[in-house]
Design a protein around this motif. Sequence first.
Motif, mmCIF file in Angstrom:
data_model
loop_
_atom_site.group_PDB
_atom_site.id
_atom_site.type_symbol
_atom_site.label_atom_id
_atom_site.label_comp_id
_atom_site.label_asym_id
_atom_site.label_seq_id
_atom_site.Cartn_x
_atom_site.Cartn_y
_atom_site.Cartn_z
ATOM 1 N N SER A 286 0.845 -1.201 0.000
ATOM 2 C CA SER A 286 0.000 0.000 0.000
ATOM 3 C C SER A 286 0.880 1.250 0.000
ATOM 4 N N ALA A 287 0.250 2.367 -0.331
ATOM 5 C CA ALA A 287 0.959 3.663 -0.319
ATOM 6 C C ALA A 287 -0.094 4.714 0.013
ATOM 7 N N ASP A 288 -0.527 4.722 1.290
ATOM 8 C CA ASP A 288 -1.707 5.509 1.664
ATOM 9 C C ASP A 288 -1.459 7.003 1.746
ATOM 10 N N LYS A 289 -0.449 7.405 2.516
ATOM 11 C CA LYS A 289 -0.230 8.853 2.661
ATOM 12 C C LYS A 289 1.248 9.118 2.372
ATOM 13 N N LEU A 290 1.532 9.283 1.097
ATOM 14 C CA LEU A 290 2.926 9.427 0.674
ATOM 15 C C LEU A 290 3.522 10.745 1.154
ATOM 16 N N GLN A 291 4.779 10.707 1.573
ATOM 17 C CA GLN A 291 5.485 11.919 1.973
ATOM 18 C C GLN A 291 6.468 12.312 0.867
ATOM 19 N N ALA A 292 6.607 13.617 0.636
ATOM 20 C CA ALA A 292 7.550 14.091 -0.381
ATOM 21 C C ALA A 292 8.983 13.770 0.050
ATOM 22 N N TYR A 293 9.827 13.472 -0.914
ATOM 23 C CA TYR A 293 11.237 13.207 -0.605
ATOM 24 C C TYR A 293 12.091 13.640 -1.802
ATOM 25 N N SER A 294 13.103 14.471 -1.523
ATOM 26 C CA SER A 294 13.951 14.999 -2.602
ATOM 27 C C SER A 294 15.041 14.000 -2.967
ATOM 28 N N LEU A 295 15.453 14.011 -4.222
ATOM 29 C CA LEU A 295 16.578 13.140 -4.587
ATOM 30 C C LEU A 295 17.365 13.695 -5.760
ATOM 31 N N LYS A 296 18.576 13.118 -5.889
ATOM 32 C CA LYS A 296 19.451 13.390 -7.042
ATOM 33 C C LYS A 296 19.626 12.073 -7.770
ATOM 34 N N THR A 297 19.564 12.092 -9.100
ATOM 35 C CA THR A 297 19.890 10.858 -9.814
ATOM 36 C C THR A 297 21.402 10.642 -9.720
ATOM 37 N N HIS A 298 21.810 9.407 -9.841
ATOM 38 C CA HIS A 298 23.212 9.073 -9.617
ATOM 39 C C HIS A 298 23.528 7.774 -10.350
ATOM 40 N N GLU A 299 24.800 7.571 -10.662
ATOM 41 C CA GLU A 299 25.204 6.289 -11.234
ATOM 42 C C GLU A 299 24.889 5.179 -10.228
ATOM 43 N N TYR A 300 24.758 3.942 -10.699
ATOM 44 C CA TYR A 300 24.497 2.795 -9.837
ATOM 45 C C TYR A 300 25.589 2.689 -8.765
ATOM 46 N N PRO A 301 25.255 2.399 -7.523
ATOM 47 C CA PRO A 301 23.955 1.976 -6.999
ATOM 48 C C PRO A 301 23.060 3.120 -6.539
ATOM 49 N N GLY A 302 23.335 4.348 -6.976
ATOM 50 C CA GLY A 302 22.468 5.475 -6.621
ATOM 51 C C GLY A 302 21.147 5.407 -7.375
#
Length: 419
Positions: A286-302
Motif C-alpha cells: 500500500s501507499a496511503d499517505k505518501l510523503q515528499a522526498y527529494s533526490l538526485k539521480t546518480h550512477e548505480y547503486p544510486g
Amino acid sequence: MPKFIIQGGSRLTGEIAVKGAKNAALKIIPAALLSGQPLTIKNLPAIEDIDRALDIIKDLGGQVALHNDECQINCSTLNRHELTPALANKLRASIMFVGPLLARQGEVKFPHPGGCVIGAGTRPIDLFLEGFTALGARVSFKNGVYHLQAKKLKGGEYFFTTVSVTGTESLMMTAVLAEGRTILKNCALEPEIVALADYLNTQGARISGAGTPTIIIDGVKTIDAGTCKIIPDRIEAGTFAILAAATNSPITITNCQPAHLESLLAIFKKIGVKFSVGPDWLKIISADKLQAYSLKTHEYPGFPTDLQSPYVVLMTQAHGASLIHETIYDRRLLFTDMLTQMGANIIMCDPHRVVINGPTPLVGHKLTSPDLRAGISMVIAGLIAAGTTEIDNIYQIDRGYAAIDERLRQLGARLERYD
Ligand code: EPU
C-alpha cells in the motif's frame, strides 16, 4: 500514428512479470560479433530496440533466428565493417557494435548514433573514441562518418573522466580480443556490466573487477559463444513498483531482482510505501499517505536516471515539496511541462532541477511521448488522472516496454492502443 487512450482513476491489482533487461540485451547482441560461433540468447524482451539491434547484426552479414523470447545469432558469416546510417540512427546502442566489429574486422565505419533525445544536442561519444585510441585504433572523421582502424588492438590503460555505462561496456568488450592487458579506471558499476562480463568470461574471456571502478581485461585469441540468459530489467521492475505506489495498488512484481533496486526501496521506506521482498519478487502492499522526498539521480547503486521520470509522477501524489535533481541528462525533466498541464504543481528551477508541490489531483490530457522513460511516466500519470488521457508517439514507449498495454490491462488498467 499509434496512440494509447487511458481512462484513469482505477485501482490496479494482481501480478506482473518483469521481462529481460533491455540495457543488458543491447550489449549481449553486439557481443555476438566477437565470436564466429553461434550464440543463443534467452529471456530477450520483445521490444523495438531489440529488433533494431538484430537488424544491425543481419545488415553486417550475421544470421538471426528469433522465436518468442529466444534468439540464435551466428556471426560466422560476418561480411561488412560499416554500420548503415539508417539503422545506426535509430539506436543509441548502435555504438555498442563498433568495438566488437573493430576487434573482429580490424576496421569499422559508422555515423553518430541516434536514440532518445535526452542529453545536450547529440549525445557525445568522445569517451568511446578516446578509449579505442588507447587500445591502438586510428580514428578519423569525414563527411559525417567515423572511421576506426587497427590491424591488431593492443591492451592499454584508460581513465573515464565521466562515468559511462555503455562506455565501460564497450571498451571492456573490445579489449577482450586485444593483445595483452587492458586496465579501465573509474568504470560504471551497473549490474548489466557485471552480466556482460560474466557472460564473456564463461566464453573464454579473462575479465576481472566488473562491478567495481577498476576493470582488468587480459586479452585472449578467440571467444566461444554459447547460451546467455538476460537478467531481469531492473528499470522495468522499478517502473512497475512506482506505478503500484502512485496508484496505491497492491501489485506483486515477479521475475525481478530487488537487490538491484536498493536505492528505490530505501526511498520507499522513507516516503511511506509499504512493501515486502523475496529473492525474485517485490510486492507493493500500500501507499496511503505518501510523503515528499527529494533526490538526485546518480550512477548505480544510486537512484537511476531511468526512474527519475516515474518518480516525478509519484511525487505529484506525495504530501509536501520535493526537489528532483537530474544529474546525468539535461533534457530529462522537460516532460514535466506535460504533468503541469495535467494539474501538477511543478516549478522548473533550471534544466536539471524541478520542485514538485503535492499532492495534486491530475486530470486527463492529450500528450506526446518525447522519450522512453518520460513516455511510461505519462502512462502512470494517465492511470492516476481523472478522465481520459491520450498519448501519441508511443513508439518511444514500445522501444523499451514489451506489450505494455496488454500487461497493464491484466492488472485492471483501462488502457487501449489505437492505430
Ligand atoms: N557521456 C559523455 N561522453 C561519452 C559518453 C557519455 O560525455 O562518450 C556522458 C553522457 O552525455 C551522460 C553521461 O556521460 O551525461 C552518462 O551517460 P552514459 O554514457 O552512462 O549513458 P549511456 O551509457 O549512453 C546507459 C543506458 C541509458 C541510461 C544511462 C545511465 C544503455 C543502452 N543506455 O546510457 O538508458 O540512462 O546508461 O544509466 O545502456 C534508457 O534505457 O532509457 C536509457 C537512456
